[in-house]
Write an enzyme that holds these catalytic residues in place. Sequence first.
Site, PDB file in Angstrom:
ATOM      1  N   GLY A 261      24.788   1.301  33.416  1.00  0.00           N
ATOM      2  CA  GLY A 261      24.927  -0.016  34.025  1.00  0.00           C
ATOM      3  C   GLY A 261      23.600  -0.590  34.465  1.00  0.00           C
ATOM      4  O   GLY A 261      23.530  -1.741  34.891  1.00  0.00           O
TER       5      GLY A 261
ATOM      6  N   LYS B 256      -8.936   2.595  -2.144  1.00  0.00           N
ATOM      7  CA  LYS B 256      -9.277   2.087  -0.818  1.00  0.00           C
ATOM      8  C   LYS B 256     -10.669   2.583  -0.407  1.00  0.00           C
ATOM      9  O   LYS B 256     -10.976   3.780  -0.497  1.00  0.00           O
ATOM     10  CB  LYS B 256      -8.224   2.551   0.192  1.00  0.00           C
ATOM     11  CG  LYS B 256      -8.282   1.881   1.551  1.00  0.00           C
ATOM     12  CD  LYS B 256      -7.070   2.310   2.378  1.00  0.00           C
ATOM     13  CE  LYS B 256      -6.974   1.565   3.695  1.00  0.00           C
ATOM     14  NZ  LYS B 256      -5.739   1.939   4.426  1.00  0.00           N
TER      15      LYS B 256
ATOM     16  N   ILE C  63      19.415  -1.655  33.818  1.00  0.00           N
ATOM     17  CA  ILE C  63      18.806  -2.559  32.854  1.00  0.00           C
ATOM     18  C   ILE C  63      18.325  -1.840  31.599  1.00  0.00           C
ATOM     19  O   ILE C  63      18.447  -2.353  30.482  1.00  0.00           O
ATOM     20  CB  ILE C  63      17.646  -3.350  33.514  1.00  0.00           C
ATOM     21  CG1 ILE C  63      17.074  -4.389  32.554  1.00  0.00           C
ATOM     22  CG2 ILE C  63      16.560  -2.414  34.006  1.00  0.00           C
ATOM     23  CD1 ILE C  63      18.047  -5.456  32.140  1.00  0.00           C
TER      24      ILE C  63
ATOM     25  N   CYS D 254      -5.643  -3.027   2.135  1.00  0.00           N
ATOM     26  CA  CYS D 254      -5.466  -3.086   3.589  1.00  0.00           C
ATOM     27  C   CYS D 254      -6.760  -3.105   4.396  1.00  0.00           C
ATOM     28  O   CYS D 254      -7.338  -4.166   4.608  1.00  0.00           O
ATOM     29  CB  CYS D 254      -4.558  -1.948   4.054  1.00  0.00           C
ATOM     30  SG  CYS D 254      -3.770  -2.276   5.662  1.00  0.00           S
TER      31      CYS D 254
ATOM     32  N   GLU E  87       0.841  -1.197   0.000  1.00  0.00           N
ATOM     33  CA  GLU E  87       0.000   0.000   0.000  1.00  0.00           C
ATOM     34  C   GLU E  87       0.877   1.247   0.000  1.00  0.00           C
ATOM     35  O   GLU E  87       1.810   1.369   0.797  1.00  0.00           O
ATOM     36  CB  GLU E  87      -0.880  -0.047   1.254  1.00  0.00           C
ATOM     37  CG  GLU E  87      -1.743   1.160   1.498  1.00  0.00           C
ATOM     38  CD  GLU E  87      -2.501   1.060   2.826  1.00  0.00           C
ATOM     39  OE1 GLU E  87      -3.407   1.865   3.039  1.00  0.00           O
ATOM     40  OE2 GLU E  87      -2.173   0.159   3.645  1.00  0.00           O
TER      41      GLU E  87
END
Length: 576
Positions: free
Chosen positions: A320, A115, A322, A151, A30
């Site tokens: 240091g 569309k 997460i 779509c 699309e």
Amino acid sequence: MGDIDGNSDKIVAWTRNAVERGAHVVAFPELGLTGYPVEDLALRASFVDASQSRIKTLAKRLADEGLGDIVVICGYLDRAGGTAMGVDRLGRPKGSPTNSAAVIHQGRVVTSAVKHHLPNYGVFDEFRHFVPGGTLQVVRIHGVDVALVICEDLWQDGGPVAVTRAAGAGLLLVVNSSPYEANKDDARGDLVRRRAREAGCALAYVNLVGGQDELVFDGDSLIADAEGTILARAPQFEQGSMIVDLDLPAASGTPSGTHEGIEIVHTVLHEDALEPYEAMAASVAPRLSDEAEMYGAIVTGLRDYVQKNGFKSVLLGLSGGIDSSLVAAIACDAIGPENVFGISNPSVYSSDHSKDDAAELAARTGLNYRVVPIQPMVQPFLDTLGLTGLAEENLQARVRAVVWMGLSNADGHLVLACGNKSELSVGYSTIYGDAVGGYAPLKDVPKTLVWRLAKWRNEDAKARGQQPPIPENSIAKPPSAELRPGQQDTDSLPPYDLLDDMLDDYVEQDRGSAELVAAGFDTELVSKVIQLVDKAEYKRRQYPPGPKITHKAFGRDRRLPITNAWREDARKAAEH
């Protein structure tokens, strides 16, 4: 998006690839010519003019390069028939643009599909940009009637898909730019199976791959037979060409007229069927795990944002912890560790293990690593302004941001913000501090999912015989901003598993305080969390873009006013 010349080159190259592999029809996504989503570029006459002109130029170029015999279906931006340039109509988008798909053959555009269903929910705003079509285009190719839709026409009941069976089509071909969100591939597969059965014919679904601002498109193209059995499936997040041979019924007539408000329009390219030939075996790509899928989406989004915006490298504060550790691993996977710059900015409150963890991650991944202590820069502010408490904490975060942006300006790096969705939800970040940057890979990733993805990335590395990129200590230790002695996130927030559970109800599901209390959450905690979320809207508006992976991402999906007196009252909800 907007690279019409570059997209034309790709269409020609992949058409040549299809011809060399024996294809008779090739379909592109699309708005493949213009890029998707076009947003308000659809309202700019010069952009629509360029799309209309280039689709014709593309058709001629394909024929000139010996590719005129194959039928090419390609999305492009057009105008509604009879719309004069510069003439606007009340209640319609300026210029009456259409989301269209051209059928190209022998050097010309022989017809176009428009569309019909225009999505206006979630990340979509297509009523603002397009006018709907009212036809089902059916093209006879080598004696087979192929119906074309775009779509959302597949996702919604009614419209052109609903009259495909009445049109007697042998194949329903759907061109898509369907953005990724977690587990959407399952829903997409179920939809394709169901619509194939409803249409009574085979269904081919081609989808876009790549990142565009906050959206990621995962490919996952599919082909099903008339009974809804999946015959072929393309990998996710991989650009490529999926060639599939289909044994399709010959056209038995030309049903026409209007059905359910949709006009069936026929175009004949070839009446005669192809001579029989030996078919290639189709392939079904293995499905990814939930973590692999989400990680792939984030990597794809970051890679394309960096490259499509002309950056060569990224920079991030590497603490240091997460979050920054996961962002660093993602960045290395996206653009290579040689293009990733991690900056450690220890303060007087930074723990030795955090500094060690940052250095270890840099050693494991091979990214560029530099230590710039901030206390010599923080102290003059403290001495001059006498800041204490929260002001002192935020000052440290903002000094770090000044370092990152300074290095960005000097060396051309894109700065990555490392905050996650949980923190962004409750405003647990410093505006103009750790919230600074040009892109935020974890913007739509709740904290508990950050841990899941970090563990998955390490386990995936082990399975491949590689060193895990993220130090185990970064995953195991309690999260902390380290802006005051002994600080932990739980000093200000409930445990993240509880917080994320509550945020899923309030943010993702739009449930009110009464529903949260009824679900068993503590009344006082509900009041606190809701207040934090509501008050942080101004921060979210100023946060960098990041890839959508959940059902409701901040920004495109969730839009709330900043100035807003409405408050959910959990205490009153508990009383009732």
